[in-house]
Design an enzyme around this catalytic site. Structure first.
Site, PDB file in Angstrom:
ATOM      1  N   VAL A 152       0.867  -1.178   0.000  1.00 39.81           N
ATOM      2  CA  VAL A 152       0.000   0.000   0.000  1.00 39.81           C
ATOM      3  C   VAL A 152       0.905   1.229   0.000  1.00 39.81           C
ATOM      4  CG1 VAL A 152      -1.634   1.370   1.326  1.00 39.81           C
ATOM      5  CG2 VAL A 152      -2.001  -1.077   1.100  1.00 39.81           C
ATOM      6  N   GLU A 153       0.636   2.131  -0.926  1.00 41.26           N
ATOM      7  CA  GLU A 153       1.393   3.381  -1.027  1.00 41.26           C
ATOM      8  C   GLU A 153       0.544   4.486  -0.403  1.00 41.26           C
ATOM      9  OE1 GLU A 153       3.725   5.729  -4.598  1.00 41.26           O
ATOM     10  OE2 GLU A 153       1.758   4.890  -5.051  1.00 41.26           O
ATOM     11  N   ILE A 154       1.065   5.105   0.631  1.00 38.92           N
ATOM     12  CA  ILE A 154       0.339   6.169   1.331  1.00 38.92           C
ATOM     13  C   ILE A 154       0.935   7.511   0.932  1.00 38.92           C
ATOM     14  CG2 ILE A 154      -0.118   7.167   3.609  1.00 38.92           C
ATOM     15  CD1 ILE A 154      -0.386   4.295   4.643  1.00 38.92           C
ATOM     16  N   THR A 173       4.907   5.174  -7.379  1.00 39.06           N
ATOM     17  CA  THR A 173       4.833   3.935  -8.152  1.00 39.06           C
ATOM     18  C   THR A 173       4.336   4.155  -9.581  1.00 39.06           C
ATOM     19  OG1 THR A 173       2.675   3.516  -7.110  1.00 39.06           O
ATOM     20  CG2 THR A 173       4.602   2.416  -6.157  1.00 39.06           C
TER      21      THR A 173
END
Length: 294
Positions: free
Chosen positions: A40-42, A78
């Site tokens: 998960v990219e926060i 990403t």
């Protein structure tokens, strides 16, 4: 409450501008399919409350995910790092390289699927929108081929696997195979002038794909979108399928030698275009003889 967006390219701060409390706005970017992808990219803006960031990180970790926290910009880390890789595959196709060979070059390097297959999976319409966002934000670095091919695809409803019509042939949403290999859709290749006329070696194509991604990862670190090199490597491997045996794009540059990476990027810039011009961060490390990871 916390308002979290799963967008893969739209800047979070722009959405936050329409929110009564922009401090409660954050990006929570899952990857597809979300139940299987480990990252998960926060995404935090300069107005995101640290408590919101900590709460969101804790939530993602409770789901069993690896987490990277990155800065806000179009494409974040990403999607932004993946875009030049996808763009380069389009240039290869327009140079006349057969589509299966482009996929084979990426998989020979260690990507789980090739970029042509990935475009069909994500959706050609979605990819086109993301790449236009990237081009508007980053200029020549996201040099995109003539959009005539994409426009023709979309006019035909050629949006990839979900439409059972893409670069490859599909039947009821599943790939049609011949001899265990995907069948290229002749309706797609008619939009690629000189298709099949060029067959460069897999090593050269694979290196162009990898270094396009490496260079953009370095830009992200230089601009502070990435807080540390390790986050860039983890995010690329766990989120976008960068070959794990290479250790991540920034680690790969260190192992290969940043000076050698810069020389190769300069060669590719001369041969293929300004999109390969090395980032200032790479040039700085090359000149100093230092590693990105310290």
């Amino acid at each position: 409450c916390i308002i979290a967006s799963n967008t893969s390219s739209l800047a979070v701060h722009k959405m936050g501008a329409f929110c009564g409390r922009p401090s409660q706005m954050i990006g929570l970017h899952f990857f597809n399919p979300p139940h299987r992808m480990p990252l998960v990219e926060i995404i935090v803006t300069d107005r995101t409350d640290p408590v919101v960031t900590a709460t969101t990180v804790a939530l993602a970790r409770k789901m069993g995910k690896h987490v990277i926290v990155v800065g806000d910009c179009p494409g974040f880390y990403t999607t932004r790092a993946l875009a030049p890789y996808m763009i380069e595959s389009m240039f290869l196709a327009l140079e006349g390289v057969p589509l299966p060979e482009i996929d084979a070059a990426a998989m020979a390097v260690g990507f789980p699927v090739g970029p042509i297959t990935l475009m069909d999976e994500v959706g050609i319409d979605v990819g086109a929108k993301v790449l236009k966002t990237m081009r508007a934000a980053y200029g020549e670095r996201m040099q995109i081929p003539d959009s005539a091919m994409t426009d023709a695809f979309l006019a035909e409803g050629r949006m990839g696997r979900k439409a059972s019509k893409g670069f490859y042939v599909y039947e009821n949403g599943e790939s049609k195979l011949s001899g265990g290999k995907k069948i290229v859709d002749p309706g797609a290749t008619k939009h690629l002038s000189g298709y099949g006329a060029k067959r460069p070696d897999l090593d050269l194509m694979g290196d162009r794909l990898v270094l396009a991604l490496v260079n953009e990862a370095a830009h992200c670190l230089e601009e502070g979108i990435l807080r540390e090199p390790m986050a860039g490597d983890l995010g690329a491997i766990m989120g976008i399928g960068f070959p794990p045996m290479l250790g991540g794009p920034l680690f790969h540059a260190d192992v290969r030698g940043v000076d050698r990476v810069v020389v190769k990027l300069q060669e590719y810039a001369q041969s293929y275009g300004k999109r390969f011009e090395p980032s200032a961060l790479l040039v700085r490390h090359a000149e100093a003889g230092t590693k990105i990871h310290g």
